[in-house]
Write a protein that holds these residues in place. Structure first.
Motif, PDB file in Angstrom:
ATOM      1  N   TRP A 109       0.847  -1.195   0.000  1.00  0.00           N
ATOM      2  CA  TRP A 109       0.000   0.000   0.000  1.00  0.00           C
ATOM      3  C   TRP A 109       0.885   1.249   0.000  1.00  0.00           C
ATOM      4  CZ3 TRP A 109      -4.952  -0.079  -1.084  1.00  0.00           C
ATOM      5  CH2 TRP A 109      -5.708  -1.229  -0.809  1.00  0.00           C
ATOM      6  N   GLN A 111       1.219   5.644  -1.794  1.00  0.00           N
ATOM      7  CA  GLN A 111       0.886   6.709  -2.729  1.00  0.00           C
ATOM      8  C   GLN A 111       2.113   6.944  -3.608  1.00  0.00           C
ATOM      9  OE1 GLN A 111       0.131   9.554   0.509  1.00  0.00           O
ATOM     10  NE2 GLN A 111      -1.930   9.853  -0.320  1.00  0.00           N
ATOM     11  N   LEU A 144      -4.962  -4.434  -9.330  1.00  0.00           N
ATOM     12  CA  LEU A 144      -4.781  -3.213  -8.564  1.00  0.00           C
ATOM     13  C   LEU A 144      -5.893  -3.082  -7.528  1.00  0.00           C
ATOM     14  CD1 LEU A 144      -3.867  -0.556 -11.277  1.00  0.00           C
ATOM     15  CD2 LEU A 144      -2.550  -0.997  -9.208  1.00  0.00           C
ATOM     16  N   PHE A 145      -5.532  -2.727  -6.307  1.00  0.00           N
ATOM     17  CA  PHE A 145      -6.490  -2.364  -5.265  1.00  0.00           C
ATOM     18  C   PHE A 145      -6.427  -0.842  -5.095  1.00  0.00           C
ATOM     19  CE2 PHE A 145      -6.240  -6.569  -2.612  1.00  0.00           C
ATOM     20  CZ  PHE A 145      -6.847  -7.248  -3.646  1.00  0.00           C
ATOM     21  N   PHE A 146      -7.579  -0.201  -5.110  1.00  0.00           N
ATOM     22  CA  PHE A 146      -7.682   1.238  -4.882  1.00  0.00           C
ATOM     23  C   PHE A 146      -8.525   1.517  -3.646  1.00  0.00           C
ATOM     24  CE2 PHE A 146      -7.113   3.347  -9.359  1.00  0.00           C
ATOM     25  CZ  PHE A 146      -5.750   3.071  -9.299  1.00  0.00           C
ATOM     26  N   HIS A 151      -7.244  10.077  -2.282  1.00  0.00           N
ATOM     27  CA  HIS A 151      -6.380  11.179  -2.723  1.00  0.00           C
ATOM     28  C   HIS A 151      -6.733  12.493  -2.051  1.00  0.00           C
ATOM     29  CE1 HIS A 151      -9.999  11.648  -5.073  1.00  0.00           C
ATOM     30  NE2 HIS A 151      -9.568  12.784  -5.590  1.00  0.00           N
ATOM     31  N   ILE A 200     -12.979   0.138  -0.433  1.00  0.00           N
ATOM     32  CA  ILE A 200     -11.880  -0.474  -1.179  1.00  0.00           C
ATOM     33  C   ILE A 200     -12.454  -1.185  -2.397  1.00  0.00           C
ATOM     34  CG2 ILE A 200     -11.997  -2.588   0.207  1.00  0.00           C
ATOM     35  CD1 ILE A 200      -9.005  -2.907  -0.096  1.00  0.00           C
ATOM     36  N   PHE A 213      -5.207   7.850 -13.045  1.00  0.00           N
ATOM     37  CA  PHE A 213      -5.396   7.951 -11.601  1.00  0.00           C
ATOM     38  C   PHE A 213      -4.474   8.985 -10.971  1.00  0.00           C
ATOM     39  CE2 PHE A 213      -2.155   4.600 -11.767  1.00  0.00           C
ATOM     40  CZ  PHE A 213      -1.373   4.809 -10.644  1.00  0.00           C
ATOM     41  N   ILE A 217      -3.738   8.857  -4.721  1.00  0.00           N
ATOM     42  CA  ILE A 217      -4.666   7.794  -4.358  1.00  0.00           C
ATOM     43  C   ILE A 217      -3.865   6.629  -3.761  1.00  0.00           C
ATOM     44  CG2 ILE A 217      -4.707   6.545  -6.563  1.00  0.00           C
ATOM     45  CD1 ILE A 217      -7.777   6.256  -6.126  1.00  0.00           C
ATOM     46  N   HIS A 219      -3.002   2.910  -3.150  1.00  0.00           N
ATOM     47  CA  HIS A 219      -3.224   1.719  -3.965  1.00  0.00           C
ATOM     48  C   HIS A 219      -2.176   0.657  -3.645  1.00  0.00           C
ATOM     49  CE1 HIS A 219      -0.405   4.220  -6.233  1.00  0.00           C
ATOM     50  NE2 HIS A 219      -0.034   3.146  -6.933  1.00  0.00           N
ATOM     51  N   SER A 221      -1.265  -3.918  -4.822  1.00  0.00           N
ATOM     52  CA  SER A 221      -1.720  -5.108  -5.544  1.00  0.00           C
ATOM     53  C   SER A 221      -1.136  -6.340  -4.872  1.00  0.00           C
ATOM     54  CB  SER A 221      -1.324  -5.057  -7.030  1.00  0.00           C
ATOM     55  OG  SER A 221       0.071  -5.064  -7.198  1.00  0.00           O
TER      56      SER A 221
END
Length: 274
Positions: A109, A111, A144-146, A151, A200, A213, A217, A219, A221
């Motif tokens: 995780w 930015q 991808l996990f957002f 943000h 999520i 993006f 944010i 994010h 993976s």
């Protein structure tokens, strides 16, 4: 392509916008063929997984590949970036991230902007990323996990996790920032609080999709333990009004471009005609 006002609003509120069917099957195949050539080439521009064999990413391909140079300049990508940033833009960073079947490792995780602020001297987060999907991304192959909307928190300051000595750090710092032990990763408590506040989601998209993006944010993976490899091209466009300040021990130019000339968008057809 010009983004609609509704699309711009979605980007501003969620921190991203997914655009399906953005590239044709022929264009995707052209990019995948070029990727295969690059992966067989200059190892100096690549980062490996912990197994020291599997390629995790390759960098700066817009400087040594006509296909990817053309990609970085097409109006389909440059014009939306200019809209989002309300400015002329240049390519700040270009990379191909790969999640190999069974061996593609985690991205923690994080930015993006904090890396560019602390490692490169970028003054503000007036910068945007675009992801081009060269393969389908699904729930199986390390998507991808957002944390949508995260943000809005701005840059979340964290202490560097890089503990190597100065001499060694000068040689390896650029690759450490792309390893599975990221220099500025977020702790579990921070991520849990953000997910509780914003939710999520996992990005699922077909090959040929594009994803713009925000650099702030949050994010990540997971690792890819499926038999399905996946690759994405990620182009970072920076505003020409947001040039990084000069700092000691600058990262290599194939990681951080110092060609600040604004891009004149070229025809979208250049991908398959040249």
């Amino acid at each position: 392509m010009i983004l609609t006002q509704a699309q711009l609003k979605e980007y501003q509120e969620k921190g991203f916008i997914l655009l399906p069917d953005y590239f044709s099957a022929l264009e995707v195949e052209r990019m995948k063929t070029e990727q295969a050539h690059l992966l067989a080439g200059n190892a100096d521009y690549t980062v490996l997984e912990n197994d020291k064999t599997t390629i995790r990413s390759i960098h700066g391909s817009h400087t040594n590949s006509h296909v990817f140079q053309n990609l970085s300049q097409i109006s389909r990508l440059v014009e939306p970036a200019m809209q989002i940033l309300n400015s002329q833009v240049y390519v700040y960073q270009f990379k191909i991230n790969i999640k190999a079947a069974f061996s593609g490792d985690v991205w923690q995780w994080h930015q993006d902007y904090i890396f560019w602020r602390k490692e490169d001297g970028m003054p503000t987060n007036r910068v945007t990323n675009v992801v081009i999907f060269l393969d389908d991304m699904n729930e199986f192959n390390g998507p991808l996990f957002f944390i949508p909307g995260s943000h809005q928190e701005g840059m979340i300051d964290v202490v560097s996790q890089n503990t190597t000595d100065t001499k060694e750090q000068n040689k390896t710092q650029w690759s450490a920032n792309f390893s599975n032990n990221l220099t500025y990763s977020l702790n579990c408590h921070t991520v849990a609080n953000l997910v509780n506040k914003y939710g999520i989601l996992a990005i699922k998209a077909l090959a040929g999709s594009a994803l713009f993006f925000d650099s702030n944010i949050v994010h990540a993976s997971p690792s890819n333990i499926s038999p399905f490899s996946r690759s994405v091209v990620i182009i970072t466009y920076n505003s020409v009004d947001n040039i990084p300040v000069s700092i000691p021990n600058q990262r290599p130019e194939f990681i951080v471009s110092r060609d600040y000339q604004s891009i004149t968008p070229v025809s979208d057809s250049v991908l398959i005609t040249k």
